[in-house]
Design an enzyme around this catalytic site. Sequence first.
Site, mmCIF file in Angstrom:
data_model
loop_
_atom_site.group_PDB
_atom_site.id
_atom_site.type_symbol
_atom_site.label_atom_id
_atom_site.label_comp_id
_atom_site.label_asym_id
_atom_site.label_seq_id
_atom_site.Cartn_x
_atom_site.Cartn_y
_atom_site.Cartn_z
ATOM 1 N N ASP A 31 36.088 55.830 50.864
ATOM 2 C CA ASP A 31 35.426 54.630 50.322
ATOM 3 C C ASP A 31 34.242 55.076 49.473
ATOM 4 O O ASP A 31 33.506 55.990 49.852
ATOM 5 C CB ASP A 31 34.925 53.775 51.509
ATOM 6 C CG ASP A 31 34.640 52.333 51.121
ATOM 7 O OD1 ASP A 31 35.266 51.438 51.704
ATOM 8 O OD2 ASP A 31 33.781 52.105 50.238
ATOM 9 N N LEU A 33 31.683 53.259 48.945
ATOM 10 C CA LEU A 33 30.547 52.526 49.523
ATOM 11 C C LEU A 33 29.844 51.615 48.520
ATOM 12 O O LEU A 33 28.696 51.230 48.728
ATOM 13 C CB LEU A 33 29.539 53.478 50.185
ATOM 14 C CG LEU A 33 30.065 54.248 51.402
ATOM 15 C CD1 LEU A 33 28.939 55.064 52.054
ATOM 16 C CD2 LEU A 33 30.671 53.305 52.451
ATOM 17 N N ALA A 75 39.669 47.993 46.303
ATOM 18 C CA ALA A 75 39.924 47.155 45.120
ATOM 19 C C ALA A 75 38.714 46.280 44.846
ATOM 20 O O ALA A 75 37.892 46.038 45.739
ATOM 21 C CB ALA A 75 41.137 46.247 45.363
ATOM 22 N N TYR A 141 42.042 38.827 38.621
ATOM 23 C CA TYR A 141 42.179 39.531 39.904
ATOM 24 C C TYR A 141 43.619 39.457 40.404
ATOM 25 O O TYR A 141 44.238 40.474 40.744
ATOM 26 C CB TYR A 141 41.214 38.909 40.926
ATOM 27 C CG TYR A 141 41.572 39.231 42.357
ATOM 28 C CD1 TYR A 141 41.466 40.535 42.834
ATOM 29 C CD2 TYR A 141 42.033 38.241 43.234
ATOM 30 C CE1 TYR A 141 41.811 40.844 44.151
ATOM 31 C CE2 TYR A 141 42.376 38.540 44.537
ATOM 32 C CZ TYR A 141 42.265 39.842 44.992
ATOM 33 O OH TYR A 141 42.619 40.140 46.286
ATOM 34 N N PHE A 169 46.478 36.045 53.162
ATOM 35 C CA PHE A 169 45.815 34.790 52.851
ATOM 36 C C PHE A 169 44.319 35.031 53.105
ATOM 37 O O PHE A 169 43.868 36.154 52.898
ATOM 38 C CB PHE A 169 46.511 33.646 53.599
ATOM 39 C CG PHE A 169 47.843 33.343 52.910
ATOM 40 C CD1 PHE A 169 48.872 34.296 52.890
ATOM 41 C CD2 PHE A 169 48.027 32.174 52.201
ATOM 42 C CE1 PHE A 169 50.067 34.079 52.184
ATOM 43 C CE2 PHE A 169 49.215 31.934 51.497
ATOM 44 C CZ PHE A 169 50.232 32.895 51.490
ATOM 45 N N ALA A 206 27.196 25.077 47.860
ATOM 46 C CA ALA A 206 27.807 24.480 46.667
ATOM 47 C C ALA A 206 29.302 24.310 46.937
ATOM 48 O O ALA A 206 29.976 25.281 47.298
ATOM 49 C CB ALA A 206 27.594 25.392 45.465
ATOM 50 N N ILE A 207 29.799 23.099 46.791
ATOM 51 C CA ILE A 207 31.251 22.855 46.928
ATOM 52 C C ILE A 207 31.841 22.903 45.522
ATOM 53 O O ILE A 207 31.478 22.095 44.663
ATOM 54 C CB ILE A 207 31.518 21.481 47.567
ATOM 55 C CG1 ILE A 207 30.913 21.438 48.976
ATOM 56 C CG2 ILE A 207 33.013 21.179 47.596
ATOM 57 C CD1 ILE A 207 31.006 20.071 49.647
ATOM 58 N N ASP A 284 40.503 29.248 40.638
ATOM 59 C CA ASP A 284 40.814 28.809 42.009
ATOM 60 C C ASP A 284 42.035 27.897 42.051
ATOM 61 O O ASP A 284 42.005 26.787 41.518
ATOM 62 C CB ASP A 284 39.638 27.999 42.586
ATOM 63 C CG ASP A 284 38.601 28.876 43.256
ATOM 64 O OD1 ASP A 284 38.887 30.064 43.483
ATOM 65 O OD2 ASP A 284 37.510 28.353 43.550
HETATM 66 N N1 UDP Z 1 34.142 27.772 47.827
HETATM 67 C C1 UDP Z 1 33.187 26.773 47.668
HETATM 68 N N2 UDP Z 1 31.881 27.130 47.663
HETATM 69 C C2 UDP Z 1 31.447 28.421 47.803
HETATM 70 C C3 UDP Z 1 32.424 29.437 47.971
HETATM 71 C C4 UDP Z 1 33.768 29.071 47.963
HETATM 72 O O1 UDP Z 1 33.514 25.598 47.524
HETATM 73 O O2 UDP Z 1 30.239 28.671 47.756
HETATM 74 C C5 UDP Z 1 35.574 27.416 47.837
HETATM 75 C C6 UDP Z 1 36.361 28.131 46.746
HETATM 76 O O3 UDP Z 1 36.330 27.369 45.566
HETATM 77 C C7 UDP Z 1 37.756 28.196 47.388
HETATM 78 C C8 UDP Z 1 37.479 28.277 48.883
HETATM 79 O O4 UDP Z 1 36.120 27.866 49.057
HETATM 80 O O5 UDP Z 1 38.448 27.012 47.145
HETATM 81 C C9 UDP Z 1 37.642 29.670 49.437
HETATM 82 O O6 UDP Z 1 36.912 30.545 48.612
HETATM 83 P P1 UDP Z 1 36.646 32.056 48.994
HETATM 84 O O7 UDP Z 1 35.805 32.671 47.912
HETATM 85 O O8 UDP Z 1 36.133 32.153 50.391
HETATM 86 O O9 UDP Z 1 38.083 32.726 49.023
HETATM 87 P P2 UDP Z 1 39.248 32.799 47.898
HETATM 88 O O10 UDP Z 1 40.220 31.721 48.262
HETATM 89 O O11 UDP Z 1 38.627 32.641 46.560
HETATM 90 O O12 UDP Z 1 39.812 34.150 48.107
#
Ligand code: UDP
Length: 328
Positions: A31, A33, A75, A141, A169, A206-207, A284
């Site tokens: 790794d 790091l 990665a 990604y 997942f 933040a959602i 997303d």
């Molecule tokens: N998410 C969110 N607010 C945050 C971080 C993530 O609403 O501050 C949402 C993101 O848009 C996704 C879900 O949570 O729909 C999971 O995001 P995460 O980054 O944990 O994992 P990912 O699915 O991207 O691998």
Amino acid sequence: MKILITGGAGYVGSATLRHLVGAGHSVVAYDNLKEGHRGAVEGFCELVEADILDGDTLEKTLRDFRPDAVMHFAAATYVGESVEKPEYHYRNNIAGTQSVLDAMRACDVSRLVFSSTCATYGLATDEFLSEETPQVPASPYARTKLAVEWMIRDFSHAHGLGFTILRYFNASGASPDGQHGEDHRPETHLIPLVLQVALGQRKELAIFGTDYPTPDGTCIRDYVHTSDLASAHQLAVEATESGKGDVFNIGTGNGASVMEIIEACRAVSGNEIPTRIEPRRPGDPPRLVAVPKKLKETLGWDPQYASISDVVETAYRWHRDHPDGYPD
Ligand code: UDP
């Protein structure tokens, strides 16, 4: 078995490494790091601090340790970052994996377990995603991970590489003994961020988007505990045979929305979680939920964490007891 683990100091790599050592396997972590933590590995196995793009060090490590198999976790993994800096993801994930495969060939190591992702299904519209669901990646990604899946298949065809591709997942949770948990800097993942708000370490969550085509308008993911991911990796590496290849989803089959995660964290912590609504995060997909049938039926995977509240509970204890993460 003797197993080299690239990215062994990362979140899922170190959970797997601890599990393999506990099961009697001999392991070396490799790794750089940049994202990983020395503290996630210390006391479990040797750590070689180097980059996967450093082919000389990789080959020397393989020649010295002579592993039966390589597990390749190393990665770049942030979806948002990949939209901003695709070059970083293409270099680390595609050139980095080629460096790993070249070193393996040079040292006659012919078994590989690769960390792929449900993000390769991306914009697929199936409600539940099986290994047969067409892969339609929605971010740089995810495209790098899909490209690497093809690279591995091509190396297998041409050079007899044996491989198991695991499409994770959402990795989540912490070890029940409280010694292993999630520590990204900066943190971008949902469960740690929500818990940090619940613990008063952050002001609000933040959602990212409330206008998705899901019942409550927020994204749905399948959150799988790292202990269950680790046991799947053990089964995979033990089953991988030179010249043969297979691919498995690792998920629970249950989806949870961002709102449901917030509610689970509120219930576990007993604290209010202030939120604000922001626009969608680029890259997303609305919904990613596994069909985990193949892993259970083919390799006998027996996951221990079925409910999101059990997963969140372990993560809560880790964040409460390690507000600054690992000491390094
Ligand atoms: N998410 C969110 N607010 C945050 C971080 C993530 O609403 O501050 C949402 C993101 O848009 C996704 C879900 O949570 O729909 C999971 O995001 P995460 O980054 O944990 O994992 P990912 O699915 O991207 O691998």
